[in-house]
Design an enzyme around this catalytic site. Structure first.
Site, PDB file in Angstrom:
ATOM      1  N   HIS A  37       7.247   1.056  -3.862  1.00 45.89           N
ATOM      2  CA  HIS A  37       6.550   0.655  -4.840  1.00 45.89           C
ATOM      3  C   HIS A  37       7.104   1.159  -6.585  1.00 45.89           C
ATOM      4  CE1 HIS A  37       3.607   0.996  -1.094  1.00 45.89           C
ATOM      5  NE2 HIS A  37       4.052  -0.820  -1.591  1.00 45.89           N
ATOM      6  N   GLN A  61      -5.865 -11.130   4.708  1.00 44.65           N
ATOM      7  CA  GLN A  61      -4.440 -11.472   5.586  1.00 44.65           C
ATOM      8  C   GLN A  61      -4.037 -11.026   6.201  1.00 44.65           C
ATOM      9  OE1 GLN A  61      -2.505  -9.060   1.755  1.00 44.65           O
ATOM     10  NE2 GLN A  61      -1.065  -8.326   3.274  1.00 44.65           N
ATOM     11  N   ARG A 187       3.050   1.549   6.710  1.00 44.32           N
ATOM     12  CA  ARG A 187       3.258   2.030   8.518  1.00 44.32           C
ATOM     13  C   ARG A 187       4.078   2.629   8.393  1.00 44.32           C
ATOM     14  NH1 ARG A 187       1.255  -4.093   6.856  1.00 44.32           N
ATOM     15  NH2 ARG A 187      -0.089  -4.385   7.615  1.00 44.32           N
TER      16      ARG A 187
END
EC number: 6.3.2.1
Length: 283
Positions: A37, A61, A187
């Site tokens: 990011h 989503q 994740r």
């Protein structure tokens, strides 16, 4: 740096920016920021006057049995990272701000959303396209930045901006990896040490195929088989496909420039995706 949670306030803040004829860069995220990011933020700051980062875990989503409830969240950490990175505005809306009562209008993506992740996550790209379209309308950026790791998402969003005549440039930033090659992902924190070690099979398989391609191999089946041998360490291989980057259809063999080798696999209960672009400069 401003932290804004309401659309009306965001529009007021950005109206002043536009009136000053400043270029707006936008980095949409679901939070729990990492160096991937930060690379998007850096690219925006390099080319734009003002950088807006959205932090919103988008419920539409996620599928019924996916990780919406446990998706990592740490706003204080994200705020500190954005401040250090030179972000101008954090837009952190609530779910009610994005999806108010009686909300029922969705963006339905087309063929690009059907293969790869779309084949295993029904409705995922509908949710992605809808929230990104809404955020684009709220922020109205000049440029939006996305990571190559989410190659199919980038393709779907790029198509949407063209089809809906959105005056936004879409920039894809190369995947940022850990020193050992694992693609950075929020994740990754789900992985225990043993799973973290086995997850390296994903990038190693992709890199092995890329090396063989660079050495002259053009047969798709051979390249896929080479990557698959490394991927035997994962718990479940969901897909491993060589696709055309423009259409996401299976690439012709022998390969023609360029192609993308895409993978999704489970290590433990964690689903990880990655890809590598296979290309060369014609002589």
């Amino acid at each position: 740096m401003k932290v804004i949670t309401k659309v009306a306030e965001l529009r007021r803040a950005l109206a002043d920016v536009r009136n000053a004829e400043k270029r707006i860069g936008f980095v949409p995220t679901m939070g729990y920021l990492h160096d991937g990011h930060l690379a998007l933020i850096s690219a925006s700051r390099e080319h734009c006057d003002v950088t807006v980062v959205s932090i919103f875990v988008n419920p539409t989503q996620f599928g019924p049995n996916e990780d919406l409830s446990r998706y990592p969240r740490d706003f204080a950490r994200d705020e500190a990272l954005c401040g250090s990175a030179g972000v101008s505005i954090i837009f952190a809306p609530s779910a009610e701000e994005i999806y108010p009562a009686q909300f029922e209008s969705f963006v339905e993506p087309g063929e690009l959303a059907k293969p790869l992740c779309g084949a295993f996550r029904p409705g995922h790209f509908r949710g992605v396209a809808t929230v990104v379209c809404k955020l684009f309308n709220m922020v109205q950026p000049d440029v939006a930045y996305f990571g190559q790791k989410d190659f199919q998402q980038c393709a779907v969003i790029r198509r949407m901006t063209v089809d809906l005549n959105l005056p936004i440039e879409i920039v894809t930033v190369p995947t940022v990896r850990e020193p050992d090659g694992l693609a950075m992902s929020s994740r990754n924190r789900y992985l225990c040490p043993e799973e973290r070690d086995r997850s390296l099979a994903i990038s190693r398989g992709l890199f092995a195929a890329a090396h063989e391609f660079a050495s002259g191999e053009r047969d798709a089946a051979t390249l896929i088989a080479l990557a698959r041998r490394h991927l035997e360490r994962v718990d479940r291989l969901q897909y491993l496909e060589l696709v055309d980057p423009g259409t996401l259809r299976i690439a012709d063999s022998p390969l023609r420039y360029p192609a993308v080798l895409c993978v999704a696999a489970y290590v433990g209960s964690t689903r990880l995706i990655d890809n590598v672009v296979l290309s060369w400069s014609p002589s």
